[in-house]
Scaffold this motif. Structure first.
Motif, PDB file in Angstrom:
ATOM      1  N   TYR A  70       0.814  -1.221   0.000  1.00  0.00           N
ATOM      2  CA  TYR A  70       0.000   0.000   0.000  1.00  0.00           C
ATOM      3  C   TYR A  70       0.844   1.267   0.000  1.00  0.00           C
ATOM      4  N   GLY A  71       2.138   1.127  -0.304  1.00  0.00           N
ATOM      5  CA  GLY A  71       3.015   2.289  -0.284  1.00  0.00           C
ATOM      6  C   GLY A  71       2.599   3.386  -1.248  1.00  0.00           C
ATOM      7  N   GLY A  72       2.000   3.009  -2.376  1.00  0.00           N
ATOM      8  CA  GLY A  72       1.616   3.990  -3.375  1.00  0.00           C
ATOM      9  C   GLY A  72       0.536   4.940  -2.932  1.00  0.00           C
ATOM     10  N   THR A  73      -0.145   4.615  -1.821  1.00  0.00           N
ATOM     11  CA  THR A  73      -1.181   5.523  -1.341  1.00  0.00           C
ATOM     12  C   THR A  73      -0.613   6.890  -0.978  1.00  0.00           C
ATOM     13  N   LEU A  74       0.654   6.927  -0.578  1.00  0.00           N
ATOM     14  CA  LEU A  74       1.270   8.203  -0.218  1.00  0.00           C
ATOM     15  C   LEU A  74       1.433   9.113  -1.428  1.00  0.00           C
ATOM     16  N   GLY A 125       7.052  -4.107  -2.309  1.00  0.00           N
ATOM     17  CA  GLY A 125       7.234  -2.650  -2.267  1.00  0.00           C
ATOM     18  C   GLY A 125       7.063  -2.001  -3.623  1.00  0.00           C
ATOM     19  N   LEU A 126       7.640  -2.616  -4.662  1.00  0.00           N
ATOM     20  CA  LEU A 126       7.513  -2.052  -6.013  1.00  0.00           C
ATOM     21  C   LEU A 126       6.067  -2.110  -6.506  1.00  0.00           C
ATOM     22  N   GLY A 127       5.455  -3.273  -6.331  1.00  0.00           N
ATOM     23  CA  GLY A 127       4.056  -3.382  -6.729  1.00  0.00           C
ATOM     24  C   GLY A 127       3.158  -2.486  -5.905  1.00  0.00           C
ATOM     25  N   GLY A 128       3.526  -2.300  -4.634  1.00  0.00           N
ATOM     26  CA  GLY A 128       2.734  -1.451  -3.746  1.00  0.00           C
ATOM     27  C   GLY A 128       2.735   0.009  -4.133  1.00  0.00           C
ATOM     28  N   LEU A 129       3.726   0.440  -4.907  1.00  0.00           N
ATOM     29  CA  LEU A 129       3.716   1.812  -5.407  1.00  0.00           C
ATOM     30  C   LEU A 129       2.653   2.016  -6.477  1.00  0.00           C
ATOM     31  N   LEU A 130       2.251   0.917  -7.139  1.00  0.00           N
ATOM     32  CA  LEU A 130       1.349   1.016  -8.289  1.00  0.00           C
ATOM     33  C   LEU A 130      -0.077   0.570  -7.992  1.00  0.00           C
ATOM     34  N   ARG A 131      -0.245  -0.429  -7.149  1.00  0.00           N
ATOM     35  CA  ARG A 131      -1.579  -0.988  -6.930  1.00  0.00           C
ATOM     36  C   ARG A 131      -2.611   0.030  -6.447  1.00  0.00           C
ATOM     37  N   PRO A 132      -2.327   0.786  -5.378  1.00  0.00           N
ATOM     38  CA  PRO A 132      -3.336   1.749  -4.916  1.00  0.00           C
ATOM     39  C   PRO A 132      -3.664   2.804  -5.970  1.00  0.00           C
ATOM     40  N   LEU A 133      -2.667   3.197  -6.756  1.00  0.00           N
ATOM     41  CA  LEU A 133      -2.898   4.183  -7.801  1.00  0.00           C
ATOM     42  C   LEU A 133      -3.776   3.603  -8.901  1.00  0.00           C
ATOM     43  N   ASP A 134      -3.588   2.306  -9.204  1.00  0.00           N
ATOM     44  CA  ASP A 134      -4.437   1.640 -10.180  1.00  0.00           C
ATOM     45  C   ASP A 134      -5.893   1.659  -9.712  1.00  0.00           C
ATOM     46  N   MET A 135      -6.127   1.391  -8.419  1.00  0.00           N
ATOM     47  CA  MET A 135      -7.484   1.405  -7.894  1.00  0.00           C
ATOM     48  C   MET A 135      -8.093   2.795  -7.979  1.00  0.00           C
ATOM     49  N   MET A 136      -7.310   3.806  -7.673  1.00  0.00           N
ATOM     50  CA  MET A 136      -7.806   5.177  -7.756  1.00  0.00           C
ATOM     51  C   MET A 136      -8.207   5.526  -9.182  1.00  0.00           C
ATOM     52  N   MET A 137      -7.371   5.146 -10.147  1.00  0.00           N
ATOM     53  CA  MET A 137      -7.638   5.478 -11.545  1.00  0.00           C
ATOM     54  C   MET A 137      -8.891   4.768 -12.056  1.00  0.00           C
ATOM     55  N   ARG A 138      -9.070   3.499 -11.685  1.00  0.00           N
ATOM     56  CA  ARG A 138     -10.195   2.764 -12.262  1.00  0.00           C
ATOM     57  C   ARG A 138     -11.537   3.324 -11.804  1.00  0.00           C
ATOM     58  N   PHE A 139     -11.634   3.767 -10.549  1.00  0.00           N
ATOM     59  CA  PHE A 139     -12.911   4.309 -10.088  1.00  0.00           C
ATOM     60  C   PHE A 139     -13.136   5.736 -10.599  1.00  0.00           C
TER      61      PHE A 139
END
Length: 429
Positions: A70-74, A125-139
């Motif tokens: 969930y690091g990407g949430t920052l 950590g690397l995937g965590g930078l992208l996953r939360p951002l992907d969720m934000m973009m899709r909604f």
């Protein structure tokens, strides 16, 4: 006011149909790409979590590797400003392509027999930078392309892109990992991400907001746009309340049934990765049923559905701690999944309904910060499990969540209940 992109000729009549959101061509491609991406997410969650727990034997390290996702949430609030100024389609395709590359690297390590626990932390950590951002973009992209009269139904279908893949990903991840090892399992993860990227090229880019830009350098304009978004959120009690509930759910409700579920499987029921997969499937099946209900019915008012779902979810987490058998745990997890999906799907729909289109990227960016509450909750939960056990952790989190939820409802005196209903009645988008 977002417009429908590339609707089919029969869309006007189809709007009355339960499948009306699929009359929008872009939604069909986005839904397919999102389902495939989420399947990769769920496979990866199971693979990394079980690998770290088995290799290290530590629930705390399990919690750490889950929290790192969930690091990407920052970064989400800043990306929200960018998303209000450039193509969300381009951003989401870029992120899914990068996820495919990361998974391919993990597959190579696994196939070569070189994968170590520290690699799992780097991958997470690397995937965590992208996953939360992907969720934000899709909604955000969903709200750009779907009329508001269909948004609650579309959100239900969109929620299926999280719930159905949880079933697919858990079973596939556990089966492939048990039969062939972690390397082959990650080959499948990489294939899912690559396929999602290819499907995503069918998404139609929504019209960009063209509000007047602030004068000055790029940094000055960025700061001004970000500050304008924060001022907009501060001005709305409804948005503030919904953001608080999102934080509460991520901090105290999600950890027990997602990142810490391997510890529940091992410590409460004494099962292996296949048993863990069955628990994940039970949770996902309940969520799938609720998402289907939301997709094919029009439950009103959505804010009330949200509140009932969140309260029931927290109460059921406490009930899970007192289950005496694996079968009882499966049954309770089905109910937890149902309540979770009702609460979170309705919450997302309400937030989009009460947010002006020009600010959706920034609001959803700040909303994604709430997901970081999951990371904090996972760390606290992992420490509590090592100190007092998994039952104590679940009960403590549930009691704290219900208390804070009650205080928030009392403080707002229910003024949020009619917010989304007003939006639904006032505009057809």
């Amino acid at each position: 006011m977002p417009r429908v992109l590339n609707p089919s000729p029969g869309e006007a009549g189809g709007a009355r149909s339960l499948l009306a959101p699929f009359a929008v061509r872009s939604f069909r491609f986005q839904w397919g790409s999102d389902v495939t991406t989420s399947s990769g997410f769920e496979m990866e969650n199971l693979i990394l979590g079980w690998f770290v727990l088995v290799e290290t034997g530590s629930p705390f390290l399990l919690a750490v590797v889950a929290a790192m996702q969930y690091g990407g949430t920052l970064l989400a609030p800043g990306l929200g400003v960018v998303a209000d100024r450039m193509s969300r389609r381009t951003l989401i395709l870029s992120m899914r392509g990068a996820l495919a590359l990361i998974a391919a690297a993990a597959a190579a390590l696994g196939l070569a027999g070189l994968l170590e626990p520290w690699h799992a932390f780097v991958i997470a950590g690397l995937g965590g930078l992208l996953r939360p951002l992907d969720m934000m973009m899709r909604f955000s992209l969903l709200a750009d392309t779907i009329p508001s009269r269909l948004l609650m139904n579309a959100s239900g279908f969109q929620r299926l892109t999280l719930d159905a893949p949880r079933i697919i990903g858990a079973l596939a991840g556990a089966g492939i990992m048990a039969a062939f090892g972690v390397g082959q399992a990650y080959v499948a993860v990489a294939a899912f991400y690559l396929l999602a990227t290819l499907i995503g090229f069918g998404i139609s880019p929504p019209p960009l907001g063209r509000a007047e830009l602030s004068a000055g350098s790029a940094a000055t304009r960025f700061a001004a746009e970000f500050g304008r978004g924060l001022a907009y959120m501060r001005s709305s009690e409804n948005i503030r309340f919904l953001l608080f509930l999102a934080l509460l759910a991520n901090l105290l409700a999600f950890p027990s049934v997602l990142g810490l579920l391997p510890a529940v499987a091992r410590d409460l029921y004494g099962v292996d990765e296949n048993g863990l997969a069955q628990l994940i499937v039970a949770f996902a099946a309940g969520a799938f049923i609720a998402s289907t209900v939301l997709a094919v019915t029009r439950l009103r008012p959505p804010a009330t559905v949200m509140a009932v779902g969140l309260a029931a979810w927290l109460g059921l987490v406490a009930a899970l701690a007192f289950t005496g058998s694996f079968a009882q745990g499966v049954a309770v997890l089905v109910l937890i999944g149902f309540a979770q999906s009702l609460g979170m799907t309705s919450m997302g729909a309400v937030l989009l309904m009460v947010t002006a289109p020009a600010y959706r990227g920034r609001v959803m960016g700040v909303r994604m910060l709430a997901v970081y509450g999951n990371a904090v909750g996972l760390i606290l939960g992992g420490a509590l499990i090592e100190w007092m056990g998994v039952r104590f952790q679940m009960v403590a989190f549930a009691i704290a969540g219900l208390a804070l939820f009650g205080l928030a409802v009392a403080a707002t005196r229910g003024r949020w209940v009619g917010a989304a209903a007003t939006q639904l009645g006032g505009s057809s988008h």
